[in-house]
Design an enzyme around this catalytic site. Sequence first.
Site, short mmCIF file in Angstrom:
data_model
loop_
_atom_site.label_atom_id
_atom_site.label_comp_id
_atom_site.label_asym_id
_atom_site.label_seq_id
_atom_site.Cartn_x
_atom_site.Cartn_y
_atom_site.Cartn_z
N ILE A 148 0.81 -1.22 0.00
CA ILE A 148 0.00 0.00 0.00
C ILE A 148 0.84 1.26 0.00
O ILE A 148 0.31 2.35 0.14
CB ILE A 148 -0.97 0.01 1.20
CG1 ILE A 148 -0.25 -0.45 2.45
CG2 ILE A 148 -2.17 -0.86 0.92
CD1 ILE A 148 -1.09 -0.47 3.70
N GLY A 149 2.13 1.16 -0.17
CA GLY A 149 2.97 2.34 -0.22
C GLY A 149 4.40 1.94 -0.43
O GLY A 149 4.77 0.78 -0.29
N SER A 150 5.23 2.92 -0.79
CA SER A 150 6.64 2.63 -0.96
C SER A 150 7.46 3.89 -0.77
O SER A 150 6.96 5.00 -0.92
CB SER A 150 6.91 2.06 -2.36
OG SER A 150 6.54 2.98 -3.36
N SER A 201 11.94 5.28 -0.77
CA SER A 201 13.20 5.03 -1.45
C SER A 201 13.96 3.86 -0.85
O SER A 201 14.79 3.26 -1.51
CB SER A 201 14.07 6.30 -1.39
OG SER A 201 13.43 7.34 -2.09
N GLY A 222 12.20 1.39 1.28
CA GLY A 222 11.28 0.45 1.91
C GLY A 222 9.90 0.48 1.30
O GLY A 222 9.47 1.50 0.77
N ASP A 223 9.24 -0.66 1.34
CA ASP A 223 7.86 -0.76 0.89
C ASP A 223 6.96 -0.98 2.10
O ASP A 223 7.38 -1.58 3.09
CB ASP A 223 7.69 -1.93 -0.08
CG ASP A 223 8.43 -1.69 -1.39
OD1 ASP A 223 8.49 -0.53 -1.82
OD2 ASP A 223 8.95 -2.67 -1.96
N ILE A 224 5.73 -0.50 2.01
CA ILE A 224 4.79 -0.61 3.11
C ILE A 224 3.61 -1.49 2.70
O ILE A 224 3.06 -1.34 1.61
CB ILE A 224 4.28 0.77 3.56
CG1 ILE A 224 5.45 1.68 3.91
CG2 ILE A 224 3.36 0.63 4.77
CD1 ILE A 224 5.07 3.12 4.17
N LYS A 277 6.39 -2.20 7.32
CA LYS A 277 7.40 -1.65 6.43
C LYS A 277 8.52 -2.66 6.24
O LYS A 277 9.06 -3.19 7.22
CB LYS A 277 7.95 -0.34 7.00
CG LYS A 277 8.85 0.43 6.04
CD LYS A 277 9.14 1.83 6.57
CE LYS A 277 9.93 2.65 5.57
NZ LYS A 277 10.19 4.02 6.07
N ASP A 287 13.25 16.90 7.79
CA ASP A 287 12.44 16.76 6.57
C ASP A 287 10.98 17.09 6.88
O ASP A 287 10.06 16.29 6.63
CB ASP A 287 12.56 15.35 5.99
CG ASP A 287 12.14 15.28 4.52
OD1 ASP A 287 12.01 16.36 3.89
OD2 ASP A 287 11.94 14.17 4.00
#
Length: 403
Positions: free
Chosen positions: A15-17, A19, A21-23, A38, A128
């Site tokens: 459901i997400g990514s 730089s 790691g992917d979630i 993650k 950030d």
Amino acid sequence: MELRVGNRYRLGRKIGSGSFGDIYLGTDITTGEEVAIKLECVKTKHPQLHIESKIYKMMQGGVGIPTIKWCGAEGDYNVMVMELLGPSLEDLFNFCSRKFSLKTVLLLADQMISRIEYIHSKNFIHRDVKPDNFLMGLGKKGNLVYIIDFGLAKKYRDARTHQHIPYRENKNLTGTARYASINTHLGIEQSRRDDLESLGYVLMYFNLGSLPWQGLKAATKRQKYERISEKKMSTPIEVLCKGYPSEFATYLNFCRSLRFDDKPDYSYLRQLFRNLFHRQGFSYDYVFDWNMLKFGGAREDPERDRRDREERIRQGRIPLPRVMLPTSSGRPRGTQEVAPAPPLTPDSHTGMERERKVSMRLHRGAPVNVSSSDLTGRQDCSRISTSQAHSRVPSGLQSAVPR
């Protein structure tokens, strides 16, 4: 076959990514609670997840800090299981046609200053600060602003002695150029003042819809950073904040006046905006712009929306959307400036029809695994089957997880 991490969390769809790691959406098989998982490949060139998870653990217990439920390794992957959150402020900004009311900006500013203060109290600077890294909670915590993504965070003082890191120059730009402080552009080591200056630009971004240094073109990344820096330094604060209450200019001038190792007066900054909030006659009812759009676009009648909201609460209905998970960018050092989000122009529906459909989805409680693109009306995602979810899981994890 069922994929698990930590022998407790069932792995679902991606459901997400970011730089590094992917979630994935996950489920606690003991309680049924949905979580965010993650994953980061252990063979990645610059592993960050272990470092980020340690910082999250140091922050645990703070208001607006996601709860970390499990960290470890599974096969070829480093894993962090965390509390599932709602949409980011960037997603909600797009949902609200890239303009927030003064009331919403002030409600957010109060909480965002507190989140940054808490991180600083734990001896770290975030480095950030941007709308993508602030998420709303879900359910009973739906009005709570969370701060995420400690991939660029840095310790600025010793935890025991409070000895501040030394002043340095010739540093590479760390963070997102659009919101970076002027001193960061000049190559000066970041400190507490820079997080707060970045927040000032975020608040004006919410007011204006965009910042004067967005959309600048250049042949190289370095040249683009230089153009952004030049435009930022040549735009007086009073010009940037023209047409908006003087408190925004006062805030930015205060941040820019701080010395490298100064402790900011967070209470003063919060009070600036609280006084403005009261002078405007606003109520601390935590009805944000997206709440009013959500239920049929009642922006013109906040009193009616408040009554409707109270009625929903009395009936036991969750007052906030469950629309997506945290999209921690995990952006590595030297993050590039990103282009402004595209305008909300649906492919096959008018703007009014799109808003009506999104409002209806939110009204009936969209599932938490809906993507951010769905929030802006670009596509209609639904839950995928177990076999589809498994097909998206890296093979190194499949072989490592108990069936």
